[in-house]
Every structure is written in C-alpha cells, then in structure tokens.
Design an enzyme around this catalytic site. Structure first.
Site, PDB file in Angstrom:
ATOM      1  N   LYS A  52       0.804  -1.223   0.000  1.00 14.37           N
ATOM      2  CA  LYS A  52       0.000   0.000   0.000  1.00 14.37           C
ATOM      3  C   LYS A  52       0.838   1.275   0.000  1.00 14.37           C
ATOM      4  CE  LYS A  52      -4.577  -1.401   1.339  1.00 14.37           C
ATOM      5  NZ  LYS A  52      -4.406  -2.822   1.755  1.00 14.37           N
ATOM      6  N   SER A 305       1.111  -9.888  -0.736  1.00 14.70           N
ATOM      7  CA  SER A 305       0.829  -8.459  -0.612  1.00 14.70           C
ATOM      8  C   SER A 305       1.278  -7.810   0.694  1.00 14.70           C
ATOM      9  CB  SER A 305      -0.673  -8.221  -0.810  1.00 14.70           C
ATOM     10  OG  SER A 305      -1.424  -9.044   0.064  1.00 14.70           O
TER      11      SER A 305
HETATM   12  C1  PLP Z   1      -5.185  -3.744   1.396  1.00 14.07           C
HETATM   13  C2  PLP Z   1      -4.592  -5.084   1.264  1.00 14.07           C
HETATM   14  C3  PLP Z   1      -5.049  -5.998   0.295  1.00 14.07           C
HETATM   15  C4  PLP Z   1      -6.223  -5.704  -0.624  1.00 14.07           C
HETATM   16  O1  PLP Z   1      -6.005  -4.596  -1.457  1.00 14.07           O
HETATM   17  P1  PLP Z   1      -7.233  -3.872  -2.190  1.00 14.07           P
HETATM   18  O2  PLP Z   1      -6.627  -2.794  -2.995  1.00 14.07           O
HETATM   19  O3  PLP Z   1      -8.137  -3.351  -1.114  1.00 14.07           O
HETATM   20  O4  PLP Z   1      -7.935  -4.917  -3.002  1.00 14.07           O
HETATM   21  C5  PLP Z   1      -4.400  -7.214   0.195  1.00 14.07           C
HETATM   22  N1  PLP Z   1      -3.382  -7.546   1.007  1.00 14.07           N
HETATM   23  C6  PLP Z   1      -2.909  -6.710   1.943  1.00 14.07           C
HETATM   24  C7  PLP Z   1      -1.774  -7.148   2.788  1.00 14.07           C
HETATM   25  C8  PLP Z   1      -3.491  -5.447   2.112  1.00 14.07           C
HETATM   26  O5  PLP Z   1      -3.019  -4.621   3.049  1.00 14.07           O
END
Ligand code: PLP
Length: 324
Positions: A52, A305
């Site tokens: 993010k 992510s």
């Molecule tokens: C926010 C987040 C997501 C999902 O992202 P979106 O853009 O809301 O679909 C996935 N994994 C992690 C670790 C996140 O912080």
C-alpha cells in the site's frame, strides 16, 4: 475520468524515493511437479511490510502545495494507514489515521510509531471511513482513500510494470482482492500489455464485498466478520467510482478461500519457501495448493501483498497441524 497507462509510469517516478522495487523470487515448492513456473512478488519487502506504500506515496506526491501543508486523513484496516503515515512523514505532510476497533494492536502501534495522529472509532471499516470523511470536512484535510482513487490505483499498478520486466513469459497473476485498488492497477497495466494475461482475484469467504458486487452487477454491502485475512476486510463503497468498473471489465475471475485454506497458505509459504506473510498476503497461494477450476497456464506470479501479522499469532498458525 479514465486512468491511463501513462499515469502508472508517472507514478513509478513519483514513488521511487519512498517505495521499493520489490523482488520476484521462484517458488519451487509450488507446481514444480506439474511443470509450472511459479514466482512470488514479495511486497512484504516494502518498508511498511505491504504494497500500500505505492498507492499512498503516489497520492501524496500528487497533492497541491496547499493540500500538503494542511495535511491528510485516511481510514484503514491497518496497512493503508501505515503506508500513509510512513509516506507522509517522509514527505513532511501531517497525517491522521482513522481505525476501527477490529484492527490488531500490532498495526495500531506501528502506525503510531510513524508519527501519525490516531483516531479509533466503531466496529467496522465503514465506521472508520465515516470518521475520516468528517475530519476531512471539519479540518480541511485531503482524504487519501485506501483503494478507490486514481492516484492510488496508478501507484499499485507499478507492481505490474515490474512484473512485465522481470517475468515477460507471464501467463497468470494471482492477486489478493478486497477493495480492488491492487488488482485494478495491476489489471490496467497487464491487460494493456497483453489481454491474454489472466488476472485472478482471491478474497476470503467471510465478507467478500467485491465478489458479491460483481455477482450483483453493482456495489453491495456485506457483513464484516473477523478473519485471518484481516487486511481484506471492508466494503467497496456504495458510491464506488473506479475499482468496481476496472475489476468488472479487466479481471478474469475471482475466487473465494476459507479460513483453513488461508492458514494452510501461510504455513506453506513459511515452511516450504521461508517467507512470512499475513493472511491477506498469502491467499494467492491457495489456487496452487488446492484443485482449481481456472486454467492458470504455466508461468504464474503470486502477489504476496503484506506481512504485517502479529508474530505470536503467526507462530500458532504455522505450528498447527495441517487442517482439512
Ligand atoms: C489492502 C490489502 C489488500 C487488498 O487490497 P485492495 O486494494 O483493497 O484490493 C491485500 N493484502 C494486503 C496485505 C493489504 O493490506
């Protein structure tokens, strides 16, 4: 307003000093027997432990001088707040982060340490969102949304530029999906590069707002429940402007995973590949660990992510015997 490929290239330049260009590493324990070439995009190596930072840094870089002086506010399940506070402190912009009571303590602490002002209110991401709206109005702050914003989507799309450079053979990318900023940015770039590249979203069964919205044909609300994938919690917004449409037009499939499957993915990633991920970060492994209806091709990237999990909880999960 459409988000252009060019905006993603501009984002890459804008975020270069704050966000990392992350490694893509092979995952030999996944699909090697079936002859698959699986690689992991380690967004866990970002300075805030999650992707993010890309979208947040790009949104802050696009503020006017006046907006930057007044400061920013956001609502977050944790990782977005952490990203906004990190990027804001690097850019000398005052930041306020609104959180719900569901956000784990480790994430609250991390945000506070980065110097942002914290506001905790309500039991859902939507409550925190309301609070952010009213502070933005009351104090004249620029609101930085977690996903439904062109600069945020373009920032997340920089992941796909890196994937195309590092893995030109790419057939399929598996992407954790909540509000859809991550997958929208990635799909925007990959479908422009080659419409045959499959982009697949993975959400948890407990409260998959985008999946339910796609089925309904418009944004719908879902009940939020606690999940191992706490970063995937929250709705897509009834007034969704960008991500619903981008996901609807560019994402090939969305899959839902159970709590047991999330735990298994976290365990596999740690024990077989040596990487720590939070629940949301590991969901992209599930289609490779379980029978999957969708054809994934041969060259597969999995976006890992984030890694911001409470470590005591993580140890329990990886130590537990494999579930059903
Ligand atoms: C926010 C987040 C997501 C999902 O992202 P979106 O853009 O809301 O679909 C996935 N994994 C992690 C670790 C996140 O912080």
């Amino acid at each position: 307003m459409t988000i252009t490929l060019n905006a993603v290239y501009r984002a890459r330049a804008a975020i270069a000093a704050v966000a990392a260009r992350t490694p893509l590493v092979p995952a030999r324990s996944l699909g090697a027997e079936q002859g698959l070439d699986v690689r992991l995009k380690l967004e866990t190596t970002q300075p805030t432990g999650a992707f993010k930072i890309r979208g947040a840094a790009n949104a802050l870089a696009n503020l006017s001088a006046q907006q930057a002086r007044n400061g920013v506010v956001c609502a977050s399940t944790g990782n977005h707040g952490r990203a906004v506070s990190y990027a804001a402190s690097r850019m000398d912009i005052p930041a306020t982060v609104c959180l719900s009571e569901l956000v784990p303590r480790n994430k609250v602490d991390a945000i506070e340490q980065l110097g942002a002002r914290i506001e905790i209110s309500g039991n859902s991401q939507d409550d925190a969102q309301q609070r952010a709206h009213s502070l933005a109005e009351r104090d004249g702050l620029a609101e930085i949304p977690p996903f439904d914003h062109p600069d945020v989507i373009a920032g997340q799309g920089t992941i796909a530029l890196e994937l195309l450079e590092d893995f030109p053979e790419l057939d399929t990318v598996l992407v954790p999906l909540s509000g859809g900023g991550l997958i929208a940015g990635i799909a925007l770039v990959l479908k422009a590069a080659n419409p045959a590249i499959r982009v697949i979203g993975i959400s948890m069964e407990r409260g998959a707002a985008m999946h339910a919205s796609l089925q309904a044909g418009h944004p719908v609300a879902v009940t939020e429940e606690p999940s191992l994938a706490d970063s995937l919690g929250g709705g897509i917004g009834m007034a969704n402007r960008y991500t619903f449409d981008l996901v609807h037009t560019r994402v090939d499939a969305t899959l839902l995973v159970s709590e047991a499957q999330i735990a298994r993915a976290m365990r596999h990633l740690f024990i077989n590949e040596g990487w720590v991920a939070e629940g949301a970060g590991a969901v992209g492994l599930v289609p490779l660990l379980e029978p999957c209806d969708v054809d994934l091709g041969e060259h597969i990237a999995v976006v890992i992510s984030g890694k911001n999990v409470d470590m005591a909880r993580f140890q329990q999960i990886v130590a537990a015997p494999p579930g059903p």
